[in-house]
Design an enzyme around this catalytic site. Structure first.
Site, PDB file in Angstrom:
ATOM      1  N   GLY A   5      -8.921  -1.202 -28.216  1.00  0.00           N
ATOM      2  CA  GLY A   5      -9.485  -2.395 -28.846  1.00  0.00           C
ATOM      3  C   GLY A   5     -10.164  -2.191 -30.191  1.00  0.00           C
ATOM      4  O   GLY A   5     -11.030  -2.971 -30.569  1.00  0.00           O
ATOM      5  N   SER A   6      -9.715  -1.178 -30.958  1.00  0.00           N
ATOM      6  CA  SER A   6     -10.381  -0.990 -32.253  1.00  0.00           C
ATOM      7  C   SER A   6     -10.004  -2.100 -33.242  1.00  0.00           C
ATOM      8  O   SER A   6     -10.819  -2.493 -34.083  1.00  0.00           O
ATOM      9  CB  SER A   6     -10.089   0.401 -32.844  1.00  0.00           C
ATOM     10  OG  SER A   6      -8.773   0.489 -33.299  1.00  0.00           O
TER      11      SER A   6
ATOM     12  N   ILE B 113       5.838  -8.025 -24.463  1.00  0.00           N
ATOM     13  CA  ILE B 113       6.530  -9.014 -25.296  1.00  0.00           C
ATOM     14  C   ILE B 113       6.003 -10.392 -24.908  1.00  0.00           C
ATOM     15  O   ILE B 113       5.998 -10.754 -23.730  1.00  0.00           O
ATOM     16  CB  ILE B 113       8.058  -8.997 -25.034  1.00  0.00           C
ATOM     17  CG1 ILE B 113       8.614  -7.580 -25.119  1.00  0.00           C
ATOM     18  CG2 ILE B 113       8.782  -9.978 -25.942  1.00  0.00           C
ATOM     19  CD1 ILE B 113       8.942  -7.108 -26.474  1.00  0.00           C
TER      20      ILE B 113
ATOM     21  N   HIS C 139       1.166  -3.841 -36.595  1.00  0.00           N
ATOM     22  CA  HIS C 139       2.044  -2.726 -36.217  1.00  0.00           C
ATOM     23  C   HIS C 139       1.745  -1.527 -37.121  1.00  0.00           C
ATOM     24  O   HIS C 139       1.619  -1.688 -38.334  1.00  0.00           O
ATOM     25  CB  HIS C 139       3.508  -3.165 -36.377  1.00  0.00           C
ATOM     26  CG  HIS C 139       4.471  -2.116 -35.944  1.00  0.00           C
ATOM     27  ND1 HIS C 139       4.651  -1.786 -34.618  1.00  0.00           N
ATOM     28  CD2 HIS C 139       5.292  -1.291 -36.655  1.00  0.00           C
ATOM     29  CE1 HIS C 139       5.539  -0.810 -34.533  1.00  0.00           C
ATOM     30  NE2 HIS C 139       5.945  -0.491 -35.756  1.00  0.00           N
TER      31      HIS C 139
END
Ligand code: GRF
Length: 208
Positions: free
Chosen positions: A15-16, A97, A114
């Protein structure tokens, strides 16, 4: 003060990136606010980040199939978001997804981050792929989410050099540093209404 756009963050891991968004939202001039964190596992480190920021979180069981989500879980997420007035969904290390009700409800209003310069090195282990391929530059991409894997229109990319002595860890750290700047920037642009999707291209309107 203008009304802030509500965002939901979906995460599976430490969770950064969620933290970078939560931190940006602490600034009262930032045009968005995190309304809810949704995780697919009680093990997700992102939960303790939510606790430390006092942000509500929900654990949604997405089913046993890796990388996928059941229709029921998607419906639950869509309802969680709708009930909290969420306008934008941000995937931040969410390992499934997105499809079903949440996709139908938020199509064109879902962002992902990403750790590579798309369209190169899609999917898992992007930093390792980049290193193995031998590229001289890599980076991160914030993009809108469509039906594919890491294929939607690109909002922001930030570039980092790949050094001779890099390991997957050192390259990942350098990229992550840029991720933490790029995601809040992209969400801000969206929340200010400055992004327009035109086919594959995203046009960014100049700020005031
Ligand atoms: C990040 O590298 C992000 O780009 C990718 O998954 C990782 C999540 O890291 N999609 P964190 O959980 O945000 O720290």
């Amino acid at each position: 003060m203008k009304e802030r756009k509500g965002i939901a963050v979906l995460a599976s891991g430490r969770g950064s990136n969620f933290e970078s968004l939560a931190r940006a939202c602490l600034d009262e001039d930032y045009p968005a606010a995190v309304r809810v964190l949704i995780v697919d596992s009680v093990e997700a480190g992102a939960i303790s980040v939510a606790d430390s920021f006092g942000i509500e979180y929900a654990v949604v069981d997405c089913g046993p199939k890796k990388g996928s989500m059941t229709p029921e879980s998607s419906e639950r997420m869509a309802k969680l978001c709708a009930d909290r007035g969420v306008a934008l969904v941000c995937l931040a290390g969410f390992m499934r997804i997105v499809k079903g009700a949440i996709m139908d409800e938020y199509r064109g209003r879902i962002l992902n981050i990403h750790p590579a310069l798309l369209p190169g090195f899609k999917g898992l282990h992007a930093q390792e792929q980049a290193l193995a391929y031998g590229v001289r530059y890599s980076g991160c991409t914030v993009h809108f989410v469509d039906e594919g894997v890491d294929t939607g229109p690109i909002v922001i990319q930030r570039v980092v050099p790949v050094l001779d002595e890099d390991t997957v860890e050192s390259l990942s750290d350098r990229i992550l540093h840029e991720e933490h700047r790029a995601y809040p920037e992209a969400v801000k642009l969206w929340a200010e209404g400055r992004l327009r999707i035109d086919g594959r291209r995203v046009h960014i309107r100049e700020g005031a």
